[in-house]
Design a protein around this motif. Structure first.
Motif, PDB file in Angstrom:
ATOM      1  N   MET A   1       0.835  -1.198   0.000  1.00  0.00           N
ATOM      2  CA  MET A   1       0.000   0.000   0.000  1.00  0.00           C
ATOM      3  C   MET A   1       0.870   1.248   0.000  1.00  0.00           C
ATOM      4  O   MET A   1       1.893   1.308   0.694  1.00  0.00           O
ATOM      5  N   ALA A   2       0.499   2.238  -0.775  1.00  0.00           N
ATOM      6  CA  ALA A   2       1.284   3.460  -0.884  1.00  0.00           C
ATOM      7  C   ALA A   2       1.204   4.282   0.403  1.00  0.00           C
ATOM      8  O   ALA A   2       0.184   4.276   1.103  1.00  0.00           O
ATOM      9  N   THR A   3       2.293   4.980   0.696  1.00  0.00           N
ATOM     10  CA  THR A   3       2.293   5.958   1.777  1.00  0.00           C
ATOM     11  C   THR A   3       1.555   7.196   1.284  1.00  0.00           C
ATOM     12  O   THR A   3       1.909   7.761   0.240  1.00  0.00           O
ATOM     13  N   ARG A   4       0.533   7.623   2.025  1.00  0.00           N
ATOM     14  CA  ARG A   4      -0.306   8.741   1.596  1.00  0.00           C
ATOM     15  C   ARG A   4       0.173  10.032   2.267  1.00  0.00           C
ATOM     16  O   ARG A   4       0.100  10.167   3.480  1.00  0.00           O
ATOM     17  N   TRP A   5       0.648  10.957   1.437  1.00  0.00           N
ATOM     18  CA  TRP A   5       1.226  12.201   1.923  1.00  0.00           C
ATOM     19  C   TRP A   5       0.204  13.337   1.915  1.00  0.00           C
ATOM     20  O   TRP A   5      -0.563  13.486   0.971  1.00  0.00           O
ATOM     21  N   GLY A   6       0.246  14.141   2.966  1.00  0.00           N
ATOM     22  CA  GLY A   6      -0.435  15.424   2.985  1.00  0.00           C
ATOM     23  C   GLY A   6       0.625  16.501   2.923  1.00  0.00           C
ATOM     24  O   GLY A   6       1.670  16.380   3.573  1.00  0.00           O
ATOM     25  N   ILE A   7       0.391  17.536   2.150  1.00  0.00           N
ATOM     26  CA  ILE A   7       1.368  18.612   1.991  1.00  0.00           C
ATOM     27  C   ILE A   7       0.858  19.854   2.705  1.00  0.00           C
ATOM     28  O   ILE A   7      -0.230  20.358   2.406  1.00  0.00           O
ATOM     29  N   CYS A   8       1.625  20.345   3.655  1.00  0.00           N
ATOM     30  CA  CYS A   8       1.276  21.540   4.419  1.00  0.00           C
ATOM     31  C   CYS A   8       2.080  22.719   3.897  1.00  0.00           C
ATOM     32  O   CYS A   8       3.310  22.742   4.036  1.00  0.00           O
ATOM     33  N   SER A   9       1.404  23.663   3.272  1.00  0.00           N
ATOM     34  CA  SER A   9       1.973  24.864   2.663  1.00  0.00           C
ATOM     35  C   SER A   9       2.199  24.625   1.179  1.00  0.00           C
ATOM     36  O   SER A   9       2.706  23.570   0.767  1.00  0.00           O
ATOM     37  N   ALA A  10       1.812  25.617   0.388  1.00  0.00           N
ATOM     38  CA  ALA A  10       1.892  25.505  -1.072  1.00  0.00           C
ATOM     39  C   ALA A  10       3.013  26.366  -1.638  1.00  0.00           C
ATOM     40  O   ALA A  10       2.879  26.958  -2.704  1.00  0.00           O
TER      41      ALA A  10
ATOM     42  N   ASP B   1       4.319   3.256  -4.094  1.00  0.00           N
ATOM     43  CA  ASP B   1       4.912   3.517  -2.779  1.00  0.00           C
ATOM     44  C   ASP B   1       4.539   4.871  -2.198  1.00  0.00           C
ATOM     45  O   ASP B   1       4.453   5.023  -0.978  1.00  0.00           O
ATOM     46  N   HIS B   2       4.333   5.876  -3.057  1.00  0.00           N
ATOM     47  CA  HIS B   2       4.087   7.228  -2.574  1.00  0.00           C
ATOM     48  C   HIS B   2       2.969   7.885  -3.374  1.00  0.00           C
ATOM     49  O   HIS B   2       3.001   7.883  -4.607  1.00  0.00           O
ATOM     50  N   GLN B   3       2.016   8.460  -2.660  1.00  0.00           N
ATOM     51  CA  GLN B   3       0.936   9.208  -3.289  1.00  0.00           C
ATOM     52  C   GLN B   3       0.660  10.472  -2.483  1.00  0.00           C
ATOM     53  O   GLN B   3       0.636  10.439  -1.256  1.00  0.00           O
ATOM     54  N   VAL B   4       0.487  11.593  -3.182  1.00  0.00           N
ATOM     55  CA  VAL B   4       0.100  12.835  -2.514  1.00  0.00           C
ATOM     56  C   VAL B   4      -1.422  12.908  -2.536  1.00  0.00           C
ATOM     57  O   VAL B   4      -2.038  12.999  -3.597  1.00  0.00           O
ATOM     58  N   THR B   5      -2.014  12.849  -1.366  1.00  0.00           N
ATOM     59  CA  THR B   5      -3.467  12.758  -1.238  1.00  0.00           C
ATOM     60  C   THR B   5      -4.136  14.112  -1.068  1.00  0.00           C
ATOM     61  O   THR B   5      -5.253  14.337  -1.543  1.00  0.00           O
ATOM     62  N   ALA B   6      -3.447  15.051  -0.382  1.00  0.00           N
ATOM     63  CA  ALA B   6      -4.076  16.337  -0.081  1.00  0.00           C
ATOM     64  C   ALA B   6      -3.028  17.418   0.097  1.00  0.00           C
ATOM     65  O   ALA B   6      -1.867  17.137   0.431  1.00  0.00           O
ATOM     66  N   VAL B   7      -3.448  18.662  -0.107  1.00  0.00           N
ATOM     67  CA  VAL B   7      -2.592  19.813   0.138  1.00  0.00           C
ATOM     68  C   VAL B   7      -3.405  20.864   0.884  1.00  0.00           C
ATOM     69  O   VAL B   7      -4.607  21.024   0.646  1.00  0.00           O
TER      70      VAL B   7
ATOM     71  N   ASP C   1      -7.845  14.928   8.416  1.00  0.00           N
ATOM     72  CA  ASP C   1      -8.109  14.037   7.276  1.00  0.00           C
ATOM     73  C   ASP C   1      -7.669  12.622   7.649  1.00  0.00           C
ATOM     74  O   ASP C   1      -6.488  12.376   7.895  1.00  0.00           O
ATOM     75  N   PRO C   2      -8.577  11.661   7.679  1.00  0.00           N
ATOM     76  CA  PRO C   2      -8.224  10.302   8.108  1.00  0.00           C
ATOM     77  C   PRO C   2      -7.449   9.510   7.065  1.00  0.00           C
ATOM     78  O   PRO C   2      -6.937   8.425   7.372  1.00  0.00           O
ATOM     79  N   GLU C   3      -7.329  10.043   5.851  1.00  0.00           N
ATOM     80  CA  GLU C   3      -6.665   9.310   4.770  1.00  0.00           C
ATOM     81  C   GLU C   3      -5.232   9.780   4.532  1.00  0.00           C
ATOM     82  O   GLU C   3      -4.672   9.558   3.463  1.00  0.00           O
ATOM     83  N   ILE C   4      -4.634  10.389   5.533  1.00  0.00           N
ATOM     84  CA  ILE C   4      -3.253  10.868   5.453  1.00  0.00           C
ATOM     85  C   ILE C   4      -2.383  10.037   6.397  1.00  0.00           C
ATOM     86  O   ILE C   4      -2.689   9.900   7.582  1.00  0.00           O
TER      87      ILE C   4
ATOM     88  N   ALA D   1      -2.998  15.838  16.477  1.00  0.00           N
ATOM     89  CA  ALA D   1      -4.105  15.200  15.761  1.00  0.00           C
ATOM     90  C   ALA D   1      -3.762  13.761  15.372  1.00  0.00           C
ATOM     91  O   ALA D   1      -4.529  13.112  14.649  1.00  0.00           O
ATOM     92  N   GLY D   2      -2.607  13.281  15.836  1.00  0.00           N
ATOM     93  CA  GLY D   2      -2.220  11.894  15.584  1.00  0.00           C
ATOM     94  C   GLY D   2      -1.512  11.662  14.268  1.00  0.00           C
ATOM     95  O   GLY D   2      -1.387  10.513  13.825  1.00  0.00           O
ATOM     96  N   LYS D   3      -1.004  12.725  13.634  1.00  0.00           N
ATOM     97  CA  LYS D   3      -0.355  12.596  12.340  1.00  0.00           C
ATOM     98  C   LYS D   3       1.163  12.453  12.494  1.00  0.00           C
ATOM     99  O   LYS D   3       1.793  13.128  13.314  1.00  0.00           O
ATOM    100  N   ASN D   4       1.745  11.577  11.664  1.00  0.00           N
ATOM    101  CA  ASN D   4       3.193  11.526  11.524  1.00  0.00           C
ATOM    102  C   ASN D   4       3.633  12.742  10.719  1.00  0.00           C
ATOM    103  O   ASN D   4       2.905  13.203   9.836  1.00  0.00           O
ATOM    104  N   VAL D   5       4.831  13.265  11.017  1.00  0.00           N
ATOM    105  CA  VAL D   5       5.257  14.472  10.325  1.00  0.00           C
ATOM    106  C   VAL D   5       6.726  14.430   9.914  1.00  0.00           C
ATOM    107  O   VAL D   5       7.575  13.894  10.632  1.00  0.00           O
ATOM    108  N   LEU D   6       6.978  15.011   8.755  1.00  0.00           N
ATOM    109  CA  LEU D   6       8.321  15.310   8.262  1.00  0.00           C
ATOM    110  C   LEU D   6       8.376  16.827   8.155  1.00  0.00           C
ATOM    111  O   LEU D   6       7.642  17.421   7.366  1.00  0.00           O
ATOM    112  N   ILE D   7       9.228  17.465   8.965  1.00  0.00           N
ATOM    113  CA  ILE D   7       9.269  18.922   9.027  1.00  0.00           C
ATOM    114  C   ILE D   7      10.552  19.431   8.388  1.00  0.00           C
ATOM    115  O   ILE D   7      11.652  18.960   8.704  1.00  0.00           O
ATOM    116  N   GLU D   8      10.401  20.403   7.486  1.00  0.00           N
ATOM    117  CA  GLU D   8      11.569  20.957   6.808  1.00  0.00           C
ATOM    118  C   GLU D   8      12.587  21.485   7.808  1.00  0.00           C
ATOM    119  O   GLU D   8      12.257  21.895   8.910  1.00  0.00           O
TER     120      GLU D   8
END
Length: 298
Positions: free
Chosen positions: A1-10, A28-34, A64-67, A89-96
Motif C-alpha cells: 500500500m502506498a504511503t499517503r502524503w499530505g502537503i502543508c503549505s503551497a 509507494d508514494h501518493q500525494v493525497t491532499a494539500v 483528514d483520516p486518509e493521510i 491530531a495523531g499525524k506523523n510528520v516530516l518537518i523541513e
C-alpha cells in the motif's frame, strides 16, 4: 500500500518535494491532499500537481483520516505550532529544516511526538543522498584513515566557536565557525551571503582525502583519493525552484521505510541529533550575538 502524503503549505519547497515524490513509484508514494492558509493557493497547487483533495487551512488537513504522514513546508518560525497541530491530531510528520527556531522548541516538538506516539523527523535531506551514505561508509571502513579535518565553504554553517561580520544593513554577511572534536579533530565552516564561495567540502584523513564539490549539501559527485564517483539524480517532470531538489526523494523514501517498520524516528536523522544540532546552533548564535524573538519566549 502506498504511503499517503499530505502537503502543508503551497510554497516553493513544497512544490519541489512533490516533484521529487513523482520520481518514486506511485505504488509507494501518493500525494493525497494539500493545505494552505488560503484555499486559492492550495487549489492552484493541487491543479498543478494533480492532487485530489484541497484544504484552505492546516486544521482541516490535520483531521483528514486518509493521510499517513504530513510534509511541513512552512517557514521555520511556524514549525513548532504547525508541527504540534498535526502531531496532536495523531499525524506523523516530516518537518523541513531547521526543525525549529532553537533547542527548546525542538525539545517541545520531540515531547509532542512522544506524547502522541507519532513519527517525527527533521528533513535534513543532505544525509539521505547516496553520496552522503557513501561518505559515511568510506569513513567507517577507514578508506581514508582516521578523520582529521573537514573544511566546508558555502551556505549552512554549524559551530561552537564563531566569528561574524555584519553588513551595513545589520544583517550577518559572513561567518567562520570552528567545531572541535576529541582527538584533535576539527571542522571549519565558512558561510557568506555577500561572497561567492565554492560550496564544497573536503574531508581529510590520515591516509587520504574525500572531496565533495559544489553543491555539497545536495551532492551528486564525490572524489576519493582522486577517484571520481557519480550518483546522478532522476530528471524532474517539471521545473524546480532549488538545485538538485529531486534529491528530496531520498528522505521521503526513508520516511516510508520507517513507517512500514513502525518506527517513530529515523536512524539516519534521529531526534537526538536534531536536538544536538539545535543546541550547537544556539551556541553559535550566542557567540556572535544573534537572538530570535522565540528565545525570549522561553
Amino acid at each position: 500500500m502506498a504511503t499517503r502524503w499530505g502537503i502543508c503549505s503551497a510554497g516553493k519547497i513544497s512544490h519541489d518535494f512533490v516533484v521529487a515524490l513523482k520520481t518514486l513509484s506511485t505504488e509507494d508514494h501518493q500525494v493525497t491532499a494539500v493545505a494552505a492558509r488560503e484555499l486559492r493557493q492550495a487549489q492552484e497547487f493541487a491543479d498543478k500537481h494533480g492532487i485530489p483533495k484541497v484544504y484552505g487551512s492546516y486544521e482541516e488537513l490535520s483531521i483528514d483520516p486518509e493521510i499517513d504522514v504530513v510534509y511541513v513546508g512552512t517557514i521555520h518560525p511556524h514549525h513548532l505550532r504547525v508541527g504540534q497541530l498535526f502531531m496532536n491530531a495523531g499525524k506523523n510528520v516530516l518537518i523541513e529544516k531547521p526543525l525549529a527556531m532553537n533547542a527548546k522548541e525542538v525539545k517541545e516538538l520531540v515531547a509532542t511526538a512522544k506524547k502522541n506516539k507519532v513519527f517525527l523527523m527533521e528533513a535534513l535531506w543532505t544525509r539521505f543522498f547516496p553520496v552522503s551514505v557513501e561518505v559515511r561508509e568510506l569513513l567507517s571502513h577507514g578508506d581514508v584513515g582516521e578523520f582529521v579535518l573537514m573544511v566546508y565553504r558555502g551556505e549552512r554553517p554549524e559551530s561552537i566557536q564563531a566569528t561574524g561580520y555584519k553588513l551595513d544593513t545589520g544583517v550577518d554577511g559572513h561567518m567562520v565557525i570552528v567545531l572541535k572534536f576529541s582527538h584533535n579533530r576539527m571542522a571549519v565552516c565558512t558561510c557568506s551571503i555577500s561572497m561567492m564561495l565554492t560550496n564544497d567540502a573536503v574531508i581529510v584523513g590520515t591516509k587520504g582525502m574525500i572531496k565533495i564539490p559544489d553543491h555539497m549539501w545536495c551532492p551528486v559527485t564525490l572524489e576519493v583519493n582522486s577517484k571520481v564517483i557519480r550518483h546522478p539524480l532522476p530528471e524532474p517532470c517539471m521545473p524546480l525552484n532549488f538545485t538538485h531538489s529531486t534529491g528530496l526523494r531520498y528522505e521521503a523514501a526513508d520516511v516510508r521505510q520507517c513507517l512500514l517498520s513502525g518506527l517513530k524516528e529515523s536512524s539516519v536523522m534521529s531526534l537526538s541529533e536534531s536536538s544536538l544540532l539545535a543546541e550547537i546552533m544556539d551556541e553559535a548564535r550566542r557567540q556572535v550575538g544573534v537572538t530570535y524573538s522565540q528565545d525570549s519566549n522561553h
